[in-house]
Design an enzyme around this catalytic site. Sequence first.
Site, PDB file in Angstrom:
ATOM      1  N   GLU A 117       0.829  -1.213   0.000  1.00  0.00           N
ATOM      2  CA  GLU A 117       0.000   0.000   0.000  1.00  0.00           C
ATOM      3  C   GLU A 117       0.865   1.267   0.000  1.00  0.00           C
ATOM      4  O   GLU A 117       0.403   2.334   0.394  1.00  0.00           O
ATOM      5  CB  GLU A 117      -0.950   0.016   1.214  1.00  0.00           C
ATOM      6  CG  GLU A 117      -1.933  -1.130   1.276  1.00  0.00           C
ATOM      7  CD  GLU A 117      -3.013  -1.114   0.172  1.00  0.00           C
ATOM      8  OE1 GLU A 117      -3.003  -0.188  -0.660  1.00  0.00           O
ATOM      9  OE2 GLU A 117      -3.826  -2.035   0.155  1.00  0.00           O
ATOM     10  N   HIS A 141      -2.954   2.084   7.933  1.00  0.00           N
ATOM     11  CA  HIS A 141      -4.043   1.379   7.245  1.00  0.00           C
ATOM     12  C   HIS A 141      -4.255   0.062   7.983  1.00  0.00           C
ATOM     13  O   HIS A 141      -3.288  -0.630   8.312  1.00  0.00           O
ATOM     14  CB  HIS A 141      -3.694   1.117   5.774  1.00  0.00           C
ATOM     15  CG  HIS A 141      -4.515   0.012   5.201  1.00  0.00           C
ATOM     16  ND1 HIS A 141      -5.895   0.082   5.105  1.00  0.00           N
ATOM     17  CD2 HIS A 141      -4.184  -1.218   4.744  1.00  0.00           C
ATOM     18  CE1 HIS A 141      -6.359  -1.042   4.608  1.00  0.00           C
ATOM     19  NE2 HIS A 141      -5.340  -1.864   4.377  1.00  0.00           N
ATOM     20  N   HIS A 143      -7.438  -3.285   9.239  1.00  0.00           N
ATOM     21  CA  HIS A 143      -8.636  -4.070   8.897  1.00  0.00           C
ATOM     22  C   HIS A 143      -9.509  -4.327  10.124  1.00  0.00           C
ATOM     23  O   HIS A 143      -9.639  -5.483  10.545  1.00  0.00           O
ATOM     24  CB  HIS A 143      -8.217  -5.423   8.314  1.00  0.00           C
ATOM     25  CG  HIS A 143      -7.393  -5.370   7.065  1.00  0.00           C
ATOM     26  ND1 HIS A 143      -6.751  -6.478   6.536  1.00  0.00           N
ATOM     27  CD2 HIS A 143      -7.115  -4.337   6.220  1.00  0.00           C
ATOM     28  CE1 HIS A 143      -6.103  -6.138   5.425  1.00  0.00           C
ATOM     29  NE2 HIS A 143      -6.297  -4.837   5.228  1.00  0.00           N
ATOM     30  N   GLU A 172     -18.527  10.510  21.511  1.00  0.00           N
ATOM     31  CA  GLU A 172     -17.161  11.032  21.383  1.00  0.00           C
ATOM     32  C   GLU A 172     -16.767  11.314  19.936  1.00  0.00           C
ATOM     33  O   GLU A 172     -15.808  12.046  19.676  1.00  0.00           O
ATOM     34  CB  GLU A 172     -16.162   9.998  21.918  1.00  0.00           C
ATOM     35  CG  GLU A 172     -16.089   9.911  23.421  1.00  0.00           C
ATOM     36  CD  GLU A 172     -15.575  11.201  24.035  1.00  0.00           C
ATOM     37  OE1 GLU A 172     -14.419  11.550  23.758  1.00  0.00           O
ATOM     38  OE2 GLU A 172     -16.339  11.852  24.757  1.00  0.00           O
ATOM     39  N   HIS A 213     -12.947  -3.527   2.890  1.00  0.00           N
ATOM     40  CA  HIS A 213     -11.508  -3.762   3.078  1.00  0.00           C
ATOM     41  C   HIS A 213     -10.977  -3.242   4.422  1.00  0.00           C
ATOM     42  O   HIS A 213     -10.367  -3.996   5.179  1.00  0.00           O
ATOM     43  CB  HIS A 213     -10.747  -3.121   1.903  1.00  0.00           C
ATOM     44  CG  HIS A 213      -9.266  -3.286   1.956  1.00  0.00           C
ATOM     45  ND1 HIS A 213      -8.463  -3.281   0.841  1.00  0.00           N
ATOM     46  CD2 HIS A 213      -8.405  -3.449   2.992  1.00  0.00           C
ATOM     47  CE1 HIS A 213      -7.200  -3.457   1.187  1.00  0.00           C
ATOM     48  NE2 HIS A 213      -7.137  -3.554   2.504  1.00  0.00           N
TER      49      HIS A 213
HETATM   50  O1  2HA Z   1      -0.597  -5.179   3.628  1.00  0.00           O
HETATM   51  O2  2HA Z   1      -3.470  -4.575   4.184  1.00  0.00           O
HETATM   52  O3  2HA Z   1      -4.261  -3.681   1.851  1.00  0.00           O
HETATM   53  C1  2HA Z   1      -1.718  -5.898   3.348  1.00  0.00           C
HETATM   54  C2  2HA Z   1      -2.872  -4.996   3.202  1.00  0.00           C
HETATM   55  C3  2HA Z   1      -3.239  -4.608   1.848  1.00  0.00           C
HETATM   56 ZN    ZN Z   2      -5.451  -3.799   3.678  1.00  0.00          ZN
END
Ligand code: 2HA
Ligand code: ZN
Length: 274
Positions: A117, A141, A143, A172, A213
């Site tokens: 990414e 980033h 998940h 909040e 995602h």
């Molecule tokens: O690094 O999260 O979006 C793996 C990920 C790709």
């Molecule tokens: Zn990811």
Amino acid sequence: MINYTIMQKIIDEIKKTSGDMARRGWAESNGGNISLRLNSENYACFDGLQTKSDWIKLPVAIPEIAGERFLVTGTGRFLRNIEVFPEKNIGVIEIDRKGEAWQLLWGYEPTGAPTSELPAHLLSHVSIKKKSDNQSFAFIHTHPNSVIALTYAVANLDTKSLSKILWQSHAECVVVFPQGIEFLSWKMAGSMDLGRATAEAMLRRNLAVWQFHGICGCGRNLDEAFGRIDVAEKAAEICLRVMAAGGAKQTLTDTQLRAIAANFNCPIDESLFE
Ligand code: 2HA
Ligand code: ZN
């Protein structure tokens, strides 16, 4: 000369963030990635090192970050392993004088490269550096389950509806993200398209959700970026629990949301109420 005290401090920061992400279940397998632009003190700590790779071309020139150094998690590496083997799972890269290529200064032992990414990270650093007057250094980033689940469970999500749902789900939220959360419809992971859209979103807001995602967040430091994502994820979890319990029977009104923002001097994005 390498300053091991400062270097250890940066590594400890990233260990704490990555460990917290893994333990929260936000970073399964190689999911999730972190980058930290080095401030002047941290930057100097990597002066004079023998470089560990050739110059490797970036998919697009990014002159706005020419010469910058970043600590970035490695592609294919697991965030949960950073605490144990930081030198294998993270690296420090330098961008060349034209912003066209990167080279490795430290890490990714024995060999490796930055996260897939990287476009989203580097392009977003351009946005957050600019909008913060060079005070923002961290980008994450990840998940988190509930944020992702929400992108399946709610029909016709967009930036307005997502921001409003989360603001209403936890009092909040309007304080932590008064500019709301950008909603980005599905785009291929690791693509320039996703990178560009995320960077554009970061000019306006500190959080962006990637449909089906995950989420991205920025901040002055890793704690601030992590905290924003943490609050959004908690609100998403509450929202899903309320839906599972038969739906909201009452919620925070627009007047109450505006009052909370005003009480804490937070510049709420009024356009999200329209
Ligand atoms: O690094 O999260 O979006 C793996 C990920 C790709
Ligand atoms: Zn990811």
